[in-house]
Write a protein that holds these residues in place. Structure first.
Motif: not given
Lengths: 245, 245, 245, 245, 245, 245
Positions: A74, A77, E86, E90, F41, F63-65, F89-90, F93, F114, F116-118
């Protein structure tokens, strides 16, 4: 010498070009060169950057990025680090330049098309897959813009087609379309971007270990030109199929 | 066709390589290709980046930058903007790669050499002048390090020499070592980095307007190889003179 | 007590002011105070910052920076760190303020002049050398602007001249124009910026180790005023020579 | 001439120093110079910055900031802009330097004290109020650290006291302790930081409009020295009272 | 079970709302919930963000921040780190959303009100204290704007009142208005924002250790609604008093 | 009232959970809620953040993006802007908190996972789809880690399952699993995260236009709990199938 996946030296990996992947973008393609998968979307907006206003000409640009776990380990970002790395900058610029080589800005009118190339999974050749896929997304976005009268020129803004492939010398053998395991072992690594008529848009050859001579350069260029011709055919086949939106 | 400064197509601009420019750096060169002037300093420090610790091998890297008014119109400082631009990243990486091509990391030991290439005045070819000058600064820094026992290997860490030059096609004529006015008008622009024995470390050719064909590529490579050979001679002459510190 | 370079306490280092150093800038000076070398360029642009628009008045500002290896050990680039350090900010502001003290904004019209002061080699007194050199670059840029009708006022926008010097108390002795080795050993360190008629634009005295008393302050001011007078003469001599562009 | 708030030229505004303002910090003071209110907290932590480790010596540093609406018109937060402005940097450094002038690092041991000076309401003289208040918070934090055996030295780490005041020339009249309306109209503006015995830690005089001469400088210094003496008394009075925690 | 400060489970800490704290801001309140103290200022400016121009409607937004030593151990400044965390993001968004719930944008006209909520001292519940205090500052700023004809609408832009409180389950007992020591031990933590008529603007419940069931949720909501009603009364009492400016 | 896609108010969109999407990650899921598609992932690394070292406990974070053209109009990349927005950020979290609610840190050992949510394509409910999919990727990564002896605990580190869904009131009707067009028209918008046994991990309800009362809150919670139960079943079905790597 046989390659890890059984290909001959001058053989491409299986290439797929899936158009209309996204319901939002004016053009969108999921391109794969073997296990390398890149999502390319083309976004059309009216207007151009400030330095181009009033010229009557359009603009095309690109942004390349990798998902954090597109690779084997990984990566952080770039948004979290707060800055874009040199490699990302370099590839984004390369993609943008390559696509602009086949654009007639005047026919585009004062419109901007942004190509986002996001690598979902990486296995070597991400920049060449991105260019090859982004061209198709760009073509779809231009067609959409003409159908929707955003672009009003009578002539096609695309002046040709563009595709790209990597070549390299691994253990003394010149190979086409390197996978990641081949890429890290290559002495010389070259990315070649060609137009559909076999001319060069960009040639970037780098000696990773040993400097290369003129003969090696010529062999690599021969391999790459043949590979790009095959990719050009794959692009045409994809664009000839009916796109359902 | 005569060029704006009266040169023939295959002629370099006057090249000067002034060693020992700085009293602080282990190696320092003010290189000029005509009106392009780049200050190259080599800084040696013990230790290597974290990912290289314990390997017994050294590291060489480079940072390129332009003073704000090196060019005809003032550019914003990247420190003020808070980020490094794509072009700067790209050139810094190119310089570093080019110099590492002639380095034997083992002989360097766990030492790092940073090459800072700051463009004081720009008139085309800043990256090629930077590579050509940085090589000389690097050679001086390595000699200093061996004299001062920082590098203890018996063998020379430099495995060859490296120089670079730009070539391009302007109004249909292939030209060597483009000035700024020529560069902006070029159809094709290529930077070629060669070792002293005439092999390639990097070849980067870009179609600015028209794609280029194989014949044009070959003509440009011929011009560039000859230009690099002349630069290699200029580097050797500079290094053969006595350096007063 | 004799100083490391044999100067008397009230003696400046050799000062050189080389005008017309850059072919691009409207004013440019390579100033040296001994081994301290600063490249000062003045860039003129039409227009003023947003908060000043419509006032009919111009603006003068400055940016100071050090090359990474201007000093004995290499410093990280502020562009790479992504932020400007406090010292850089402080000196940039000081240079700008000092030059604005001799500017009649009305005569400048709505034009902006940016002074870039890049330290190529540092040996103490970089901010005072920068101010002294930048004044000359500013004068040249203003003359160029009047010759080229960018500034149309009949009266000279410069209302005086400005120069600067450092003074300090080292081992109990007040000294003029400190070198780096003296500066780090100084108990008190003061930078004094004077107009050509001997008045003060800025006085910044700092106790590095021991607080200083009124008598010491007075001795330092005497030294500095005399030093600035000499620098004023050097500026006038430089400006009286013919500038070839 | 009478001042807007009826003071004589050599008169301070009402000064209050409220100790123990915060329940968390080792030292905390809400200082006011008239309507200027600054919250100064002193935070003690074991350990020192990396470059100081192993020296047996401590460190004192300061950070200055303004709340967005401390001033008449709201300013953007530096956290939102992502960078600290030059003025903030400059003042933070000044406060840190001023306090370090009365610290014996050896007696502090390897401990760090950070002084946070946050301007809650601004009406001129925020940096001088900050220094004057921060000194008291620092003294309280040092006493706390000695009581709690974090600092084990037998000798007091404070070698003296420090206070600060602004002076300036407004409409030809030298004035002590300028309010905001006076500050913006001042020809010359000076900040003077003194030790309790009347010596100088820092003198920063700036010509805002007209350069100032030696006589004016002397008058301003006289005013400032007297003002600092009064502030020293106020600090002592505050520190002599019993602090309830 | 008795609480650390002797309160009953359904009891608020002592609440104070001090209006007119700042002489500059159009509305300003120092609110305290026990030892939690937040300075809330409301800044009115003509105009709205770009995306809202021409709509005839206003905008209300908020920025929350903590002073570095508001907490028991000092936190780095977000301005120094160069980025907002963050948690800060928020909470800023939560405060803005909560206040906008009682705003009639049309009556506001194209004006913007920014609420700055700076935590001077923290002991749990900083976001709920901030919302409760910011509402009062907002009301004062709106009244000021109407008095000064910046807002010309005949109808009050405030459509209701808003207050907020935290609740949580600590050692199995539901508690109102948690102090820091209670908050860190809570299994479930909830922030509830209510209008004056007892309806919900926002409900944010988080299981810190054990998931919570519907019964627990209902008990917490009952506590919170009663707490908000008390806070509404405190706000009204504060606003009913005469504000001296 | 019929919904735009013909669903009943209490009906989820078609949900798909495709495991093993990536060849590199220890766990990977492409989850879709109708046209909302999120690639989740899970990356396992030995070691934990500094503040957790030596505790013997692990850590899970997220981590979301969004890809720039996941939405109807292209958004700027956060890496290009150089900062992460408040919304990102929100949500990051929220996802991390939700997954940590079902983790036994002790059983995880000092390992970090970790998530990662893309978001590849967005149509409302991206955060709830992300949580639902990330749970499955997390489960796969934990199984992989146990199979590969990275996690050596005999007990399963997962203490339960977690899923999430959005609910809202549109035109007076409470609806489950809002699409984008419904979301923008909703008066109240709520995200509910439940464990597999129907308890709450997080409840976030926001009044977008009108405050909501207790009855509405209860109706929405009923809808959400039923929706989460369906999603729990979908997760179990997905995890029960054989995963080919």
């Amino acid at each position: 010498m046989s390659r890890i996946d059984g290909r001959t030296p001058e053989q491409l990996r299986p290439v797929t070009i899936e158009r209309g992947w996204s319901k939002h973008a004016e053009g969108s393609v999921l391109v794969s060169f073997g296990d390398t998968k890149v999502l390319c979307t083309a976004s059309v907006t009216e207007g151009v950057p400030r330095w181009r206003k009033g010229t009557g000409e359009g603009w095309v640009t690109a942004e390349y990025s990798m998902l954090p776990r597109a690779t084997n380990t990984r990566g952080d970002r770039e948004s979290v680090r707060g800055r874009i790395g040199g490699r990302t900058h370099e590839i984004s610029r390369l993609i943008g330049r390559s696509l602009r080589a086949v654009i007639d800005y005047k026919q585009l009118g004062e419109n901007t098309i942004v190509l986002d190339c996001d690598v979902l999974q990486a296995d070597g050749g991400t920049r060449t897959a991105a260019i090859t896929g982004a061209y198709v997304a760009l073509a779809d976005a231009i067609n959409w813009s003409r159908d929707n009268k955003l672009i009003r020129a009578s002539r096609q803004p695309l002046t040709g087609t563009v595709s790209a492939v990597s070549v390299g010398i691994v253990d003394g053998t010149p190979l086409l379309d390197l996978r990641y395991e081949e890429d890290v072992r290559a002495d010389t690594d070259m990315n070649v971007i060609c137009t559909g008529d076999g001319r060069f848009v960009e040639v970037q050859g780098t000696a990773e270990a040993q400097p290369f001579d003129r003969t090696e350069l010529n062999t690599l260029l021969d391999l790459a030109v043949a590979g790009c011709a095959e990719l050009t055919t794959a692009q045409r086949t994809a664009l000839d199929s009916v796109l359902e939106r």
